[in-house]
Motif scaffolding. Structure first.
Motif, short mmCIF file in Angstrom:
data_model
loop_
_atom_site.label_atom_id
_atom_site.label_comp_id
_atom_site.label_asym_id
_atom_site.label_seq_id
_atom_site.Cartn_x
_atom_site.Cartn_y
_atom_site.Cartn_z
N PHE A 215 0.84 -1.19 0.00
CA PHE A 215 0.00 0.00 0.00
C PHE A 215 0.88 1.24 0.00
CE2 PHE A 215 -2.89 -3.09 1.99
CZ PHE A 215 -4.01 -2.91 1.19
N ASN A 216 0.47 2.21 -0.79
CA ASN A 216 1.10 3.51 -0.76
C ASN A 216 0.30 4.41 0.17
OD1 ASN A 216 1.20 6.48 -2.02
ND2 ASN A 216 3.16 5.44 -2.35
N ALA A 217 0.98 5.23 0.96
CA ALA A 217 0.29 6.03 1.97
C ALA A 217 -0.70 6.99 1.32
CB ALA A 217 1.32 6.80 2.80
N ILE A 218 -0.27 7.69 0.26
CA ILE A 218 -1.16 8.64 -0.41
C ILE A 218 -2.36 7.92 -1.02
CG2 ILE A 218 -1.33 10.34 -2.26
CD1 ILE A 218 0.24 11.41 -0.02
N SER A 219 -2.12 6.74 -1.61
CA SER A 219 -3.21 5.97 -2.23
C SER A 219 -4.25 5.59 -1.19
CB SER A 219 -2.66 4.71 -2.90
OG SER A 219 -1.77 5.04 -3.94
N LEU A 220 -3.79 5.12 -0.04
CA LEU A 220 -4.72 4.71 1.00
C LEU A 220 -5.54 5.89 1.51
CD1 LEU A 220 -5.73 2.41 2.78
CD2 LEU A 220 -3.92 2.95 4.42
N ILE A 221 -4.89 7.04 1.70
CA ILE A 221 -5.61 8.23 2.16
C ILE A 221 -6.65 8.65 1.12
CG2 ILE A 221 -5.34 10.70 2.61
CD1 ILE A 221 -2.69 10.03 3.98
N CYS A 222 -6.29 8.61 -0.16
CA CYS A 222 -7.24 9.01 -1.20
C CYS A 222 -8.42 8.05 -1.28
CB CYS A 222 -6.52 9.07 -2.56
SG CYS A 222 -5.36 10.44 -2.70
N CYS A 272 -9.19 18.47 -2.99
CA CYS A 272 -8.02 17.66 -2.65
C CYS A 272 -7.32 17.12 -3.90
CB CYS A 272 -8.41 16.50 -1.74
SG CYS A 272 -9.11 17.02 -0.16
N SER A 273 -7.49 17.79 -5.04
CA SER A 273 -6.87 17.31 -6.28
C SER A 273 -5.36 17.15 -6.20
CB SER A 273 -7.25 18.25 -7.43
OG SER A 273 -6.80 19.57 -7.17
N PRO A 274 -4.61 18.01 -5.47
CA PRO A 274 -3.16 17.77 -5.38
C PRO A 274 -2.80 16.43 -4.75
CG PRO A 274 -3.65 20.02 -4.73
CD PRO A 274 -4.96 19.32 -4.88
N LEU A 275 -3.69 15.88 -3.93
CA LEU A 275 -3.46 14.54 -3.37
C LEU A 275 -3.85 13.46 -4.37
CD1 LEU A 275 -4.71 14.78 0.33
CD2 LEU A 275 -2.36 14.61 -0.46
N PHE A 276 -5.00 13.62 -5.02
CA PHE A 276 -5.51 12.58 -5.91
C PHE A 276 -4.70 12.46 -7.21
CE2 PHE A 276 -9.25 13.20 -3.25
CZ PHE A 276 -9.73 11.92 -3.11
N GLU A 277 -3.94 13.48 -7.56
CA GLU A 277 -3.22 13.46 -8.82
C GLU A 277 -2.05 12.47 -8.81
OE1 GLU A 277 -3.40 15.38 -12.14
OE2 GLU A 277 -5.21 14.59 -11.22
N TYR A 278 -1.49 12.17 -7.66
CA TYR A 278 -0.25 11.39 -7.63
C TYR A 278 -0.47 9.88 -7.61
CZ TYR A 278 2.12 15.81 -7.11
OH TYR A 278 2.58 17.07 -7.33
#
Length: 669
Positions: A215-222, A272-278
């Protein structure tokens, strides 16, 4: 001025709530409508100041929570997406308030209704203007609370009670994802402030291994944030509350489904697009969820018979378009469609309310028909709203829906093609149920009672004015707003929302998409209208043909019963949770461990202990002397050996063991 946009609806709601009995129905309605209208005018001024030059305004009011590294303040951020949302929320809400003056005039609890409606209008600007996650969450929960109060307004009706409870519980499921998502952002970035989080979002983050998956941290948060958006914006799995919310008054349906509650999830993803973009995984999940929802809701709406439920499923379908537009990294187009959708969806709901209000609260389309001559204005308004909904050329819906489908096609990925074809097929079903609604309500021979036909009338002026203004919006807003794209105002959106260069496909969809691809939505819209035109005048024969065929009958039941989502959720999830709540939470914990270790267990233990000690009272002096000698010996022994025994003795376990032994013996007796 900026703060008045947010707090004027709160002022109107507070006065109507506390002093409504003194102001009366008309006074409360005029006060709340005036406050929301002034808020709408100020929103237009804020839009003029902020949007064209992307000159965001930030206001920090006061500290809220400050504890070591955790710092959250009362702050308001007015950037381009915020002011667009403020115009949508305040303008639609002001028209709904004006409409409600006449619609709710005969209700004895009208001040309470206007109070609830204004508090909903307050919490939505609080959500969209928050500059940190906690303030957004405050508005998020406030919108859910206000929607519960409004759906539950006629609380003596059992169905309204059920619908409000269902909406609240389903949204709690979504909040179960949003709250950990906010906590995860704080854990990862050590702040809840949006600007700081977005500035650090591009930094690489470590992954971790769990259950043989990486799991990637940003992916899980998104994904957690998406769960929150799914619950609030009525996406697949959590969409069942939206049609049931029709049990509230019609102005409630218009406000919730056009401008306030259901749009919160879409705005949160765009914010929250700056988070979802990555994380690409999160974007694929968003695209799949939105496309599936648009198809599911569109197919469900084709065989519904409740006038407001058809429009509610239309809302779910259009929200699916907005969500998968975010999934293909076109957040500005998603917000554009959100704005366009608000006008024609509010128009459809208010027009439906005019019909229901005049037909003695009848909502079944099968019991209507032939109303075009009695409701010429309402028929014209609903026709404009339906044409805009299906994306008729050069109306408001055309400028955003077709762009979304073209963007999905030029994404050139599996998820993009999946969204394109499901969205295109959904256009066909949307056109069918929109014209089916028009035919069954206004054009087919009447099935209404004579007393209803004799007493029916078109919308009065206070109800007609909001409908006419919304009709103008449904005709021209899309055409006027198309100049807000980056070719006319290159700084309009600035970096909010953020789109990475590798995900930017707007120019390609405009110039590289094949012509046939651009024509598919129009062809499907025309086909759906043609099918509705030929099927609904002979609906009785068509339905009999369905009933005589086993397969067709099952297919009809499948769509009419909403894909059996309610039954599946009730049988496999709700019953399991209810059983868990009774057997584990109630019996094992509340009536079990908590009572044993709580006041009841302690009092019972000491009572039994006193009874057993009293049995030692023999009356012989040598018995007492022996007990004193034995106690002194044990006391001296344990006091001398305590240092070596303390590491082996757990006081809490000993207490629980003693109490349990008494309880076990009493149960055996």
């Amino acid at each position: 001025m900026y703060l008045l946009i947010v707090f004027l609806p709160l002022l109107g709601s507070s006065v109507a709530g506390f002093f409504g009995r003194f102001l009366g129905s008309e006074g409360s309605a005029i006060l709340t409508t005036t406050c929301v209208s002034f808020s709408s005018i100020l929103s237009l001024i804020a839009f003029y100041e902020v949007a064209p030059g992307a000159s965001a305004c930030y206001l920090r009011i006061a500290p809220w929570i400050s504890s070591e590294m955790f710092d959250a303040s009362w702050g308001f951020l007015f950037d381009s997406p915020t002011v667009v949302m403020l115009i949508v929320v305040t303008s639609i809400s002001s028209l709904v308030h004006l409409y409600s003056i006449s619609y709710m005039s005969e209700d004895p609890h009208s001040p309470r209704f206007m109070c609830y409606l204004s508090i909903l209008t307050f919490f939505m600007p609080m959500l969209v203007t928050g500059d940190n996650s906690l303030q957004l969450f405050l508005g998020w929960e406030g919108v859910g609370l206000a929607s519960y109060l409004l759906i539950h307004f006629w609380f003596t009706r059992l169905q309204a009670d059920k619908a409000a409870t269902k909406a609240m519980l389903v949204n709690r499921v979504g909040d179960f994802g949003l709250a950990p998502g906010i906590s995860g952002r704080f854990t990862l970035f050590q702040t809840v402030d949006f600007s700081t989080i977005f500035a650090r979002a591009s930094a690489p983050r470590n992954s971790w291994i769990s259950c043989n998956m990486r799991f990637n941290a940003i992916s899980l948060i998104c994904i957690l944030l998406l769960i929150g958006a799914v619950g609030k914006s009525a996406q697949i799995g959590s969409h069942t509350w939206s049609p049931d919310a029709m049990e509230g008054p019609t102005p409630v349906s218009a406000s919730i489904h056009a401008a306030t509650m259901v749009t919160a999830g879409v705005f949160m993803i765009a914010r929250c697009s700056p988070l979802f973009e990555y994380p690409p995984t999160a974007l694929i999940v968003i695209t799949s969820a939105g496309a599936t929802t648009s198809f599911l809701a569109a197919t469900t709406g084709i065989l519904q018979n409740d006038l407001k439920r058809v429009i509610a499923y239309s809302t779910c379908s259009q929200l699916g378009y907005m969500i998968f537009a975010c999934g293909i990294s076109n957040y500005s187009v998603s917000v554009f469609h959100l704005m366009n959708h608000a006008f024609f969806k509010a128009l459809l709901f208010l027009s439906a309310g005019s019909v229901i209000h005049a037909m003695s609260d009848e909502q079944d389309m099968r019991k209507m028909g032939g109303l075009a001559s009695s409701f010429p204005l309402t028929y014209a308004m609903m026709l404009i709203g339906s044409l805009s909904l299906i994306g008729f050329p050069f109306l408001t819906g055309f400028y955003s829906k077709d762009v979304i489908l073209e963007l999905a096609y030029t994404k050139y990925t599996i998820s993009g093609n999946f969204a394109f074809w499901l969205g295109s097929i959904s256009v066909l079903f949307t056109s069918y149920y929109s014209f089916r609604l028009l035919f069954l309500t206004f054009l087919v021979p009447t099935n209404s009672f004579g007393r209803d036909i004799s007493r029916c009338h078109d919308a009065p002026i206070p109800m007609a004015i909001p409908s006419i203004l919304l009709a103008l919006g449904s005709l021209f807003v899309g055409y006027l707003a198309k100049y807000l794209n980056q070719s006319s105002y290159p700084n309009f959106w600035a970096n909010s929302p953020l789109v990475l260069p590798k995900n930017e496909i707007l120019a390609e969809s405009e110039f590289a998409a094949p012509t046939i691809t651009k024509l598919i939505p129009i062809l499907f819209s025309t086909s759906g209208a043609f099918v509705a035109y030929n099927v609904n005048p002979v609906a009785d024969q068509f339905q009999r043909a369905f009933q005589t065929s086993t397969f067709c009958n099952r297919l009809y039941s499948f769509f009419n019963k909403r894909w059996f989502f309610d039954q599946v959720l009730n049988d496999f999830l709700v019953r399991s949770f209810l059983r868990f709540g009774y057997e584990v939470s109630f019996e094992a914990l509340d009536k079990g461990a908590i009572e044993i270790l709580g006041p009841y267990g302690i009092s019972y233990t000491f009572r039994r202990l006193a009874e057993r000690i009293s049995q030692l009272q023999s009356g012989f002096v040598y018995h007492y002397a022996f007990a004193m000698l034995l106690g002194s010996t044990l006391f001296v022994t344990f006091s001398r050996m305590w240092d070596s025994l303390s590491s082996w003795v757990d006081n809490r376990s000993s207490f629980i063991l003693i109490v349990s032994s008494f309880y076990t013996k009493s149960s055996q007796e």
